[in-house]
Write a protein that holds these residues in place. Structure first.
Motif, PDB file in Angstrom:
ATOM      1  N   GLN A 162       0.834  -1.204   0.000  1.00 38.22           N
ATOM      2  CA  GLN A 162       0.000   0.000   0.000  1.00 38.22           C
ATOM      3  C   GLN A 162       0.867   1.250   0.000  1.00 38.22           C
ATOM      4  N   ASN A 163       2.100   1.100   0.475  1.00 44.18           N
ATOM      5  CA  ASN A 163       3.044   2.211   0.533  1.00 44.18           C
ATOM      6  C   ASN A 163       3.760   2.316  -0.821  1.00 44.18           C
ATOM      7  N   PRO A 164       3.801   3.505  -1.453  1.00 47.34           N
ATOM      8  CA  PRO A 164       4.471   3.653  -2.766  1.00 47.34           C
ATOM      9  C   PRO A 164       5.965   3.315  -2.725  1.00 47.34           C
ATOM     10  N   ASP A 165       6.618   3.603  -1.596  1.00 53.01           N
ATOM     11  CA  ASP A 165       8.042   3.264  -1.503  1.00 53.01           C
ATOM     12  C   ASP A 165       8.249   1.748  -1.536  1.00 53.01           C
ATOM     13  N   MET A 166       7.351   1.019  -0.921  1.00 51.74           N
ATOM     14  CA  MET A 166       7.470  -0.441  -0.917  1.00 51.74           C
ATOM     15  C   MET A 166       7.172  -1.018  -2.304  1.00 51.74           C
ATOM     16  N   ILE A 167       6.262  -0.382  -3.030  1.00 50.34           N
ATOM     17  CA  ILE A 167       5.984  -0.830  -4.398  1.00 50.34           C
ATOM     18  C   ILE A 167       7.234  -0.680  -5.253  1.00 50.34           C
ATOM     19  N   GLU A 168       7.898   0.435  -5.102  1.00 50.07           N
ATOM     20  CA  GLU A 168       9.131   0.669  -5.871  1.00 50.07           C
ATOM     21  C   GLU A 168      10.204  -0.332  -5.475  1.00 50.07           C
ATOM     22  N   LYS A 169      10.365  -0.575  -4.185  1.00 49.52           N
ATOM     23  CA  LYS A 169      11.372  -1.525  -3.709  1.00 49.52           C
ATOM     24  C   LYS A 169      11.068  -2.930  -4.238  1.00 49.52           C
ATOM     25  N   TYR A 170       9.813  -3.340  -4.197  1.00 46.50           N
ATOM     26  CA  TYR A 170       9.416  -4.657  -4.675  1.00 46.50           C
ATOM     27  C   TYR A 170       9.679  -4.792  -6.174  1.00 46.50           C
ATOM     28  N   ALA A 171       9.338  -3.771  -6.937  1.00 44.02           N
ATOM     29  CA  ALA A 171       9.557  -3.812  -8.388  1.00 44.02           C
ATOM     30  C   ALA A 171      11.045  -3.880  -8.712  1.00 44.02           C
ATOM     31  N   ARG A 172      11.851  -3.182  -7.960  1.00 40.61           N
ATOM     32  CA  ARG A 172      13.293  -3.202  -8.215  1.00 40.61           C
ATOM     33  C   ARG A 172      13.891  -4.569  -7.885  1.00 40.61           C
ATOM     34  N   GLU A 173      13.490  -5.140  -6.760  1.00 32.25           N
ATOM     35  CA  GLU A 173      14.069  -6.423  -6.339  1.00 32.25           C
ATOM     36  C   GLU A 173      13.550  -7.591  -7.167  1.00 32.25           C
ATOM     37  N   LYS A 174      12.268  -7.600  -7.420  1.00 34.46           N
ATOM     38  CA  LYS A 174      11.669  -8.763  -8.044  1.00 34.46           C
ATOM     39  C   LYS A 174      11.782  -8.744  -9.564  1.00 34.46           C
ATOM     40  N   TYR A 175      11.575  -7.594 -10.165  1.00 32.16           N
ATOM     41  CA  TYR A 175      11.514  -7.504 -11.619  1.00 32.16           C
ATOM     42  C   TYR A 175      12.652  -6.698 -12.230  1.00 32.16           C
ATOM     43  N   PHE A 176      13.612  -6.310 -11.445  1.00 30.17           N
ATOM     44  CA  PHE A 176      14.796  -5.558 -11.907  1.00 30.17           C
ATOM     45  C   PHE A 176      14.389  -4.292 -12.668  1.00 30.17           C
ATOM     46  N   MET A 177      13.368  -3.620 -12.199  1.00 30.25           N
ATOM     47  CA  MET A 177      12.948  -2.374 -12.832  1.00 30.25           C
ATOM     48  C   MET A 177      13.850  -1.242 -12.374  1.00 30.25           C
ATOM     49  N   LYS A 178      13.894  -0.200 -13.190  1.00 24.95           N
ATOM     50  CA  LYS A 178      14.778   0.920 -12.874  1.00 24.95           C
ATOM     51  C   LYS A 178      14.128   2.214 -13.319  1.00 24.95           C
ATOM     52  N   LYS A 179      14.697   3.280 -12.815  1.00 29.92           N
ATOM     53  CA  LYS A 179      14.271   4.596 -13.280  1.00 29.92           C
ATOM     54  C   LYS A 179      14.967   4.877 -14.602  1.00 29.92           C
ATOM     55  N   ASP A 180      14.481   5.860 -15.334  1.00 32.66           N
ATOM     56  CA  ASP A 180      15.056   6.169 -16.646  1.00 32.66           C
ATOM     57  C   ASP A 180      16.509   6.626 -16.547  1.00 32.66           C
ATOM     58  N   SER A 181      16.859   7.263 -15.474  1.00 31.98           N
ATOM     59  CA  SER A 181      18.214   7.802 -15.353  1.00 31.98           C
ATOM     60  C   SER A 181      19.185   6.814 -14.699  1.00 31.98           C
ATOM     61  N   GLU A 182      18.777   5.589 -14.456  1.00 33.17           N
ATOM     62  CA  GLU A 182      19.630   4.621 -13.759  1.00 33.17           C
ATOM     63  C   GLU A 182      20.092   3.521 -14.703  1.00 33.17           C
ATOM     64  N   ASP A 183      21.221   2.918 -14.319  1.00 31.54           N
ATOM     65  CA  ASP A 183      21.713   1.718 -14.983  1.00 31.54           C
ATOM     66  C   ASP A 183      21.781   0.614 -13.934  1.00 31.54           C
ATOM     67  N   ILE A 184      21.468  -0.609 -14.344  1.00 33.35           N
ATOM     68  CA  ILE A 184      21.503  -1.736 -13.417  1.00 33.35           C
ATOM     69  C   ILE A 184      22.630  -2.663 -13.842  1.00 33.35           C
ATOM     70  N   TYR A 185      23.420  -3.044 -12.868  1.00 30.83           N
ATOM     71  CA  TYR A 185      24.499  -3.998 -13.086  1.00 30.83           C
ATOM     72  C   TYR A 185      24.233  -5.206 -12.207  1.00 30.83           C
ATOM     73  N   ILE A 186      24.160  -6.370 -12.824  1.00 30.38           N
ATOM     74  CA  ILE A 186      23.960  -7.605 -12.072  1.00 30.38           C
ATOM     75  C   ILE A 186      25.326  -8.231 -11.861  1.00 30.38           C
ATOM     76  N   ILE A 187      25.687  -8.408 -10.614  1.00 35.67           N
ATOM     77  CA  ILE A 187      27.000  -8.939 -10.257  1.00 35.67           C
ATOM     78  C   ILE A 187      26.827 -10.394  -9.858  1.00 35.67           C
ATOM     79  N   GLU A 188      27.577 -11.264 -10.535  1.00 32.92           N
ATOM     80  CA  GLU A 188      27.553 -12.681 -10.192  1.00 32.92           C
ATOM     81  C   GLU A 188      28.911 -13.045  -9.609  1.00 32.92           C
ATOM     82  N   PHE A 189      28.902 -13.755  -8.530  1.00 36.95           N
ATOM     83  CA  PHE A 189      30.125 -14.179  -7.880  1.00 36.95           C
ATOM     84  C   PHE A 189      30.535 -15.555  -8.391  1.00 36.95           C
TER      85      PHE A 189
END
Length: 117
Positions: free
Chosen positions: A76-103
Motif C-alpha cells: 500500500q506504501n508507494p516506496d514499498m511498491i518501488e522496492k518490490y519492483a526493483r528487487e523482483k523484476y529488476f525495474m529501474k528509473k530512466d536515469s539509472e543503470d543496473i548492473y547484475i554482479i555474479e560471484f
C-alpha cells in the motif's frame, strides 16, 4: 467325507472351534467388513489419507494467504511498491543503470547443478 472331518476333529481339537458355525459366521462377517463392503477398512484408509492430504493443503494455503495479505498491506506504501519492483523484476528509473554482479561461487553452484541434471 464327513467321517474324515470327524476324525480330524478328534485328532486336532482346535478344528472343533474352527468348524463351529458361530465362528464361521463371525469370520465371514469380519472378512466382509474388512474387504468387501462399501465401507470397508481399505476404503476408509484411502479416504483418511486423502483427508490428511487435504488438511495439509488447507494449512499450506492458509499460510500463503496470510503471507500474501501481509505483502498486500506492505504494498500500500508507494516506496514499498518501488522496492518490490526493483528487487523482483529488476525495474529501474530512466536515469539509472543496473548492473547484475555474479560471484564465482554462484557460477560454480549453477554448473554443479547442471552436471547433476
Amino acid at each position: 467325507m464327513f467321517k474324515k472331518i470327524q476324525q480330524l476333529r478328534i485328532k486336532y481339537p482346535f478344528l472343533k472351534i474352527i468348524w463351529n458355525r458361530y465362528f464361521l459366521v463371525v469370520l465371514f462377517f469380519i472378512i466382509w467388513m474388512l474387504f468387501l463392503d462399501n465401507y470397508s477398512y481399505l476404503d476408509h484408509r484411502l479416504l483418511n489419507k486423502e483427508i490428511n492430504e487435504l488438511e495439509a493443503n488447507q494449512k499450506y494455503y492458509k499460510e500463503e494467504i496470510t503471507s500474501d495479505s501481509i505483502k498486500i498491506k506492505k504494498l500500500q506504501n508507494p516506496d514499498m511498491i518501488e522496492k518490490y519492483a526493483r528487487e523482483k523484476y529488476f525495474m529501474k528509473k530512466d536515469s539509472e543503470d543496473i548492473y547484475i554482479i555474479e560471484f564465482e561461487d554462484d557460477l560454480q553452484n549453477e554448473e554443479s547443478k547442471k552436471d547433476f541434471k
